[in-house]
Design a protein around this motif. Structure first.
Motif, PDB file in Angstrom:
ATOM      1  N   ASN A  10       0.850  -1.198   0.000  1.00  0.00           N
ATOM      2  CA  ASN A  10       0.000   0.000   0.000  1.00  0.00           C
ATOM      3  C   ASN A  10       0.881   1.242   0.000  1.00  0.00           C
ATOM      4  OD1 ASN A  10      -2.512  -1.137  -0.173  1.00  0.00           O
ATOM      5  ND2 ASN A  10      -2.900  -1.134   2.020  1.00  0.00           N
ATOM      6  N   ALA A  11       1.743   1.314  -1.001  1.00  0.00           N
ATOM      7  CA  ALA A  11       2.717   2.395  -1.140  1.00  0.00           C
ATOM      8  C   ALA A  11       3.283   2.307  -2.546  1.00  0.00           C
ATOM      9  CB  ALA A  11       3.819   2.254  -0.094  1.00  0.00           C
ATOM     10  N   PRO A  12       4.036   3.319  -2.985  1.00  0.00           N
ATOM     11  CA  PRO A  12       4.611   3.238  -4.324  1.00  0.00           C
ATOM     12  C   PRO A  12       5.505   2.011  -4.537  1.00  0.00           C
ATOM     13  CG  PRO A  12       4.750   5.471  -3.492  1.00  0.00           C
ATOM     14  CD  PRO A  12       4.269   4.636  -2.358  1.00  0.00           C
ATOM     15  N   ALA A  13       6.256   1.614  -3.501  1.00  0.00           N
ATOM     16  CA  ALA A  13       7.084   0.405  -3.564  1.00  0.00           C
ATOM     17  C   ALA A  13       7.863   0.327  -4.871  1.00  0.00           C
ATOM     18  CB  ALA A  13       6.227  -0.845  -3.368  1.00  0.00           C
ATOM     19  N   GLN A  14       8.660   1.357  -5.138  1.00  0.00           N
ATOM     20  CA  GLN A  14       9.416   1.401  -6.385  1.00  0.00           C
ATOM     21  C   GLN A  14      10.714   0.615  -6.313  1.00  0.00           C
ATOM     22  OE1 GLN A  14       9.792   5.415  -8.057  1.00  0.00           O
ATOM     23  NE2 GLN A  14       8.195   6.097  -6.673  1.00  0.00           N
ATOM     24  N   SER A  15      11.294   0.507  -5.128  1.00  0.00           N
ATOM     25  CA  SER A  15      12.621  -0.087  -5.017  1.00  0.00           C
ATOM     26  C   SER A  15      12.721  -0.893  -3.730  1.00  0.00           C
ATOM     27  CB  SER A  15      13.692   1.007  -5.025  1.00  0.00           C
ATOM     28  OG  SER A  15      13.648   1.750  -3.820  1.00  0.00           O
ATOM     29  N   VAL A  42      -2.510   0.072 -10.186  1.00  0.00           N
ATOM     30  CA  VAL A  42      -1.917   1.127 -10.996  1.00  0.00           C
ATOM     31  C   VAL A  42      -1.346   2.161 -10.038  1.00  0.00           C
ATOM     32  CG1 VAL A  42      -2.298   2.940 -12.696  1.00  0.00           C
ATOM     33  CG2 VAL A  42      -3.524   0.768 -12.906  1.00  0.00           C
ATOM     34  N   ASP A  43      -0.089   2.566 -10.276  1.00  0.00           N
ATOM     35  CA  ASP A  43       0.578   3.579  -9.466  1.00  0.00           C
ATOM     36  C   ASP A  43       1.115   4.666 -10.388  1.00  0.00           C
ATOM     37  OD1 ASP A  43       1.166   2.071  -6.607  1.00  0.00           O
ATOM     38  OD2 ASP A  43       1.232   0.689  -8.299  1.00  0.00           O
ATOM     39  N   GLY A  44       1.119   5.893  -9.895  1.00  0.00           N
ATOM     40  CA  GLY A  44       1.682   6.988 -10.674  1.00  0.00           C
ATOM     41  C   GLY A  44       2.024   8.157  -9.784  1.00  0.00           C
ATOM     42  N   GLY A  45       2.816   9.078 -10.340  1.00  0.00           N
ATOM     43  CA  GLY A  45       3.158  10.245  -9.545  1.00  0.00           C
ATOM     44  C   GLY A  45       4.305  11.032 -10.123  1.00  0.00           C
ATOM     45  N   ALA A  46       5.107  11.587  -9.232  1.00  0.00           N
ATOM     46  CA  ALA A  46       6.136  12.563  -9.584  1.00  0.00           C
ATOM     47  C   ALA A  46       7.166  12.005 -10.549  1.00  0.00           C
ATOM     48  CB  ALA A  46       6.824  13.040  -8.304  1.00  0.00           C
ATOM     49  N   TYR A  81      -3.964   4.590  -1.878  1.00  0.00           N
ATOM     50  CA  TYR A  81      -3.085   5.413  -1.062  1.00  0.00           C
ATOM     51  C   TYR A  81      -2.744   6.702  -1.797  1.00  0.00           C
ATOM     52  CZ  TYR A  81       0.795   4.300  -4.137  1.00  0.00           C
ATOM     53  OH  TYR A  81       1.613   4.193  -5.235  1.00  0.00           O
ATOM     54  N   VAL A  82      -2.375   7.704  -1.010  1.00  0.00           N
ATOM     55  CA  VAL A  82      -1.752   8.928  -1.501  1.00  0.00           C
ATOM     56  C   VAL A  82      -0.587   9.206  -0.562  1.00  0.00           C
ATOM     57  CG1 VAL A  82      -1.986  11.384  -1.947  1.00  0.00           C
ATOM     58  CG2 VAL A  82      -3.901   9.851  -2.425  1.00  0.00           C
ATOM     59  N   GLU A  83       0.586   9.463  -1.129  1.00  0.00           N
ATOM     60  CA  GLU A  83       1.766   9.656  -0.292  1.00  0.00           C
ATOM     61  C   GLU A  83       2.604  10.812  -0.815  1.00  0.00           C
ATOM     62  OE1 GLU A  83       5.677   7.263   1.427  1.00  0.00           O
ATOM     63  OE2 GLU A  83       4.074   6.173   0.404  1.00  0.00           O
ATOM     64  N   GLY A  84       3.025  11.684   0.098  1.00  0.00           N
ATOM     65  CA  GLY A  84       3.945  12.757  -0.225  1.00  0.00           C
ATOM     66  C   GLY A  84       5.287  12.511   0.427  1.00  0.00           C
ATOM     67  N   ARG A  85       6.356  12.676  -0.335  1.00  0.00           N
ATOM     68  CA  ARG A  85       7.704  12.425   0.155  1.00  0.00           C
ATOM     69  C   ARG A  85       8.556  13.678   0.018  1.00  0.00           C
ATOM     70  NH1 ARG A  85       8.969   6.367  -2.397  1.00  0.00           N
ATOM     71  NH2 ARG A  85       7.397   5.274  -1.142  1.00  0.00           N
ATOM     72  N   ALA A  89       0.321   8.275  -5.941  1.00  0.00           N
ATOM     73  CA  ALA A  89      -0.989   7.726  -5.612  1.00  0.00           C
ATOM     74  C   ALA A  89      -1.154   6.403  -6.338  1.00  0.00           C
ATOM     75  CB  ALA A  89      -2.107   8.698  -5.999  1.00  0.00           C
ATOM     76  N   GLY A  90      -1.970   5.527  -5.760  1.00  0.00           N
ATOM     77  CA  GLY A  90      -2.204   4.242  -6.397  1.00  0.00           C
ATOM     78  C   GLY A  90      -3.480   3.607  -5.918  1.00  0.00           C
ATOM     79  N   ILE A  91      -4.025   2.724  -6.747  1.00  0.00           N
ATOM     80  CA  ILE A  91      -5.218   1.957  -6.389  1.00  0.00           C
ATOM     81  C   ILE A  91      -4.938   0.487  -6.675  1.00  0.00           C
ATOM     82  CG2 ILE A  91      -6.847   3.835  -6.736  1.00  0.00           C
ATOM     83  CD1 ILE A  91      -7.504   2.641  -9.471  1.00  0.00           C
ATOM     84  N   ARG A  92      -5.580  -0.372  -5.902  1.00  0.00           N
ATOM     85  CA  ARG A  92      -5.386  -1.816  -6.036  1.00  0.00           C
ATOM     86  C   ARG A  92      -6.734  -2.505  -5.869  1.00  0.00           C
ATOM     87  NH1 ARG A  92      -1.847  -5.474  -1.772  1.00  0.00           N
ATOM     88  NH2 ARG A  92      -1.969  -7.472  -2.887  1.00  0.00           N
ATOM     89  N   TYR A  93      -6.983  -3.511  -6.714  1.00  0.00           N
ATOM     90  CA  TYR A  93      -8.231  -4.270  -6.617  1.00  0.00           C
ATOM     91  C   TYR A  93      -7.894  -5.748  -6.758  1.00  0.00           C
ATOM     92  CZ  TYR A  93     -13.032  -5.772  -7.269  1.00  0.00           C
ATOM     93  OH  TYR A  93     -14.257  -6.388  -7.122  1.00  0.00           O
TER      94      TYR A  93
END
Length: 728
Positions: free
Chosen positions: A107-112, A217-221, A684-688, A722-726
């Motif tokens: 429940n996060a961007p989890a990019q790396s 689907v995840d997307g952002g900065a 989720y929505v997350e600011g870093r 931000a991202g959504i999961r189903y």
């Protein structure tokens, strides 16, 4: 970067005690998972469960409230432990280990890999560019300015590292795994863990504990976009799981864009309740540009700028990989045998100072037997195993002319071999105290043939015979509190990259070919405790490693670090994680109240030379003395959670062994809000780095630096994702 570890916090990752033997009646410390599962509706609770755990032998059954009669239970996987089984298994180890479930990072961007391991104390993991990351466990591999060394990476028990020891993070897909296991130092004995950092194992689910459909689907900065989908299921003795993802990222810095696709699958078949085989497939295709290290001043004033030469010569790291494997598990009364084989085909296309075109063909196998029975009235568990990992590397280098291949500069054939045998015995003095003793033997070969070279490469062969004994104790103080201690030895054979080649040398520097580099050995003393209570949990370890022949940067020119052996060094520190409910029942006062949860992971590192001829007792470069990650979350039983988090490096650390140039301290803060209905939908929505702080995320190291040294990797600026999961 920031991510949220919900519920019991990082300290709870490790809290668990050896599983109950079916031949004994003894209390068991319940496995502690970072995120306790929410109550599921009746139709989900009715999902068939195992009659008997493959790891514990304890009978289990689950009856649907809506069903008038018990339903036949589908068998659990024998080859893939679920999160709870893995946590129980690791609790037998008298040292610092961790299980990080997917609920801690999905429940996060989890990019790396940073997003997965940020709340495991003792693990320093910082991004460089794209998926490339600087990772050190207890100071492992700090001298490695590229790739990874000092920690072994596995995917479902299959090596990700090349056969000569290099590691690569580009093949890691955080969305693919059910949980991650972290074994620090010699605690990684069952993987042939022969390095200071130990091992990290990324584990996919099987079809027996996966959703029929799971998509996100995840997307952002910075142009980040990723899509992922997976499917799993079981039918009688067969099950399957398949997952794939595709991503692209423009990158925060100039010349840091990338894109890629990753896919993994496993298919299992149970021939009987006591024999299962499983086939694995993993494929990756990644294209990534490299912005390069810059000076300290540039990193803090113009952090988005790339190094000029990286742009002019279009530095990149591109990789295509196919990995296949088979693993089988056979259960014979009180003995469980795991065995398997694997093969990896990897093509690295890497324009940097030269155009590297490397092809890796790695292969190997393993067998492991664990016998758990009562001997003389005491529980006794014996584990014995053998691992083989060999390979051939066709290493070709060319001139890099604007990102294109020029004239060939070298053609090498490298053949690493690794044979590891190990034995461990855990004897229970009383049901709550086990004494553990073990040993491991590594025979490693590094053989290099030079077909052609203008780079000063030399042929040669070296071999290493390395013993690594270990002894420890685990005491279950009560069912939810454990104390452990151990003394262990680790040993790490060098890779082909450890050498001082003639064409890179200052006239006063010696020529040290790879076959003259010694193995790094360490004796580590460790003591710790882990456990949980209803409203708090903890994980604490203190360690000291006395190291001989540490692979360190002693000679450098043109910004390159040429690695050879130090004499004596010391790595010591404190790893502390804890979580606590500060307030509960603020708005909901029921059996599932709302709460405010504090989660903290703190690492203190004291790494030094020990009376070195050149550097005395200087600090080793490359890692901060203090590193803190913390979050404060409001959690509502409806599935809503939100709160701030911080990353704090309060003290600058050196980037050179002479201790002349340091980084800059920093504090980053972020915010995150999530929703998870516990069934199908989460978002989720997350600011870093919301203050847009210019900071140094990671560094390369050198023997002696000056203000013009290009060693610094700027961290990302302000970002929102931000991202959504189903799932079904």
């Amino acid at each position: 970067m920031f991510r949220h570890v919900p519920a019991l916090g990082a300290a709870a990752l490790l809290a668990s005690v050896p599983v109950q033997s079916h031949a004994q009646n003894r209390s068991v410390l319940p496995p502690v998972i970072v995120d306790a599962a929410k109550k599921r509706p009746a139709q989900q609770q009715a999902k068939p469960q195992a009659k008997r755990s493959s790891r514990t032998g304890v009978a289990r059954a689950n009856r649907s409230p809506a069903a008038p009669l018990p339903q036949p239970a589908a068998p659990a996987s024998l080859t893939v432990a679920d999160t709870r089984q893995a946590t129980t298994e690791l609790a037998r180890i008298p040292g610092a280990v961790a299980v990080v479930p997917d609920t801690a990072f999905k429940n996060a961007p989890a990019q790396s890999i940073k997003d997965m391991l940020d709340y495991v104390p003792g693990v320093f993991v910082q991004p460089k560019w794209g998926d490339d990351t600087r990772l050190a466990i207890r100071g492992s591999g700090l001298s490695r300015n590229f790739h990874l060394r000092g920690t072994q990476l596995f995917m479902d028990g299959i090596p990700i590292n090349t056969s000569d020891g290099y590691g690569d993070f580009q093949e890691i897909d955080p969305t693919a795994y059910r949980y991650v296991e972290v074994f620090k130092g010699a605690n990684a004995l069952r993987f042939g863990g022969n390095s200071l950092g130990g091992a990290i194992n990324f584990v996919m689910p099987s079809g027996r504990d996966a959703s029929w459909f799971d998509g996100r689907v995840d997307g952002g900065a910075f142009g980040y976009l990723r899509g992922q989908a997976s499917s799993g299921g079981a039918s009688g003795p067969a099950d399957y799981f398949v997952t794939g993802s595709s991503w692209r990222n423009d990158g925060y810095r100039d010349h840091s864009s990338g894109f890629g696709e990753r896919g993994s699958a496993n298919i299992g078949y149970q021939f009987s309740p006591d024999f299962e085989t499983r086939f694995y497939l993993n494929a990756n295709s990644v294209r990534q540009r490299i912005p390069g290290e810059v000076t300290r001043t540039a990193a803090l004033t113009t952090p988005q700028a790339a190094w000029t030469d990286n742009v002019v010569n279009d530095w990149q790291r591109n990789i295509d990989t196919i990995r296949v494997a088979n693993k089988s598990t056979l259960r014979l009364d009180s003995t469980t045998i795991d065995f398997g084989i694997f093969g990896v085909d990897r093509h690295l296309m890497h324009p940097i100072y030269q155009w590297l075109d490397y092809r890796y063909a790695d292969y190997g196998g393993f067998v492991r037997a664990a016998d758990d029975r009562i001997v003389g009235g005491h529980r006794n568990r014996v584990t014995v195993g053998l691992n083989i990992q060999n390979g051939t590397i066709d290493a070709n280098q060319y001139q890099n002319i604007g990102g294109n291949k020029g004239a060939q500069q070298s053609a090498l054939v490298q053949k690493p071999e690794n044979y590891t045998a190990y034995l461990e015995d855990a004897w229970y003095v009383v049901p709550t105290v086990s004494l553990v003793a073990g040993t491991q033997f590594l025979y490693a070969v590094r053989d290099q043939q030079v077909n052609f070279s203008l780079n000063g490469d030399v042929p040669g062969r070296s071999s290493f015979s390395l013993w690594s004994p270990k002894g420890g104790i685990v005491w279950d103080v009560d069912p939810a509190w454990q104390v452990f201690a151990n003394v262990s030895r680790s040993a790490e054979a060098p890779s082909f990259g450890e050498n001082v080649a003639p064409n890179f040398l200052h006239p006063n520097y010696p020529t040290i070919p790879f076959y003259d580099i010694k193995a790094q050995t360490a004796t580590t003393y460790e003591i710790g405790t882990r456990g949980r209570r209803p409203d708090y949990s903890w994980d604490l370890a203190l360690y000291r490693a006395d190291i001989r022949n540490e692979l360190q940067c002693f000679y450098s020119s043109f910004g390159n670090c040429n690695v050879t052996n130090a004499d004596r060094t010391v790595h010591q520190g404190v790893e502390a994680g804890f979580g606590a409910t500060l307030f509960r029942g603020l708005a909901v006062n029921s059996d599932q109240p709302d709460r405010i949860w504090l989660n903290v992971a703190y690492t203190y590192s004291d790494f030094r030379y020990d009376h070195d001829a050149r550097f005395g007792d200087n600090r080793l470069p490359g890692a901060p003395s203090h590193f803190l990650r913390a979050e404060l979350l409001y959690r509502h039983p409806s599935g809503i959670s939100f709160g701030p988090n911080i990353e704090w490096v309060p003290q600058a650390y050196y980037v050179d062994s002479a201790n002349t140039l340091a980084t800059d301290p920093y504090v980053l803060w972020g915010l995150k809000a999530t929703y998870d209905d516990g069934r199908h939908f989460s978002a989720y929505v997350e600011g870093r780095n919301l203050s847009d702080k210019a900071y140094i995320a990671a560094t390369s190291i050198i023997d002696r630096a000056d203000p013009t040294s290009r060693l610094f990797n700027p961290g990302n600026g302000r970002a929102v994702y931000a991202g959504i999961r189903y799932k079904l």
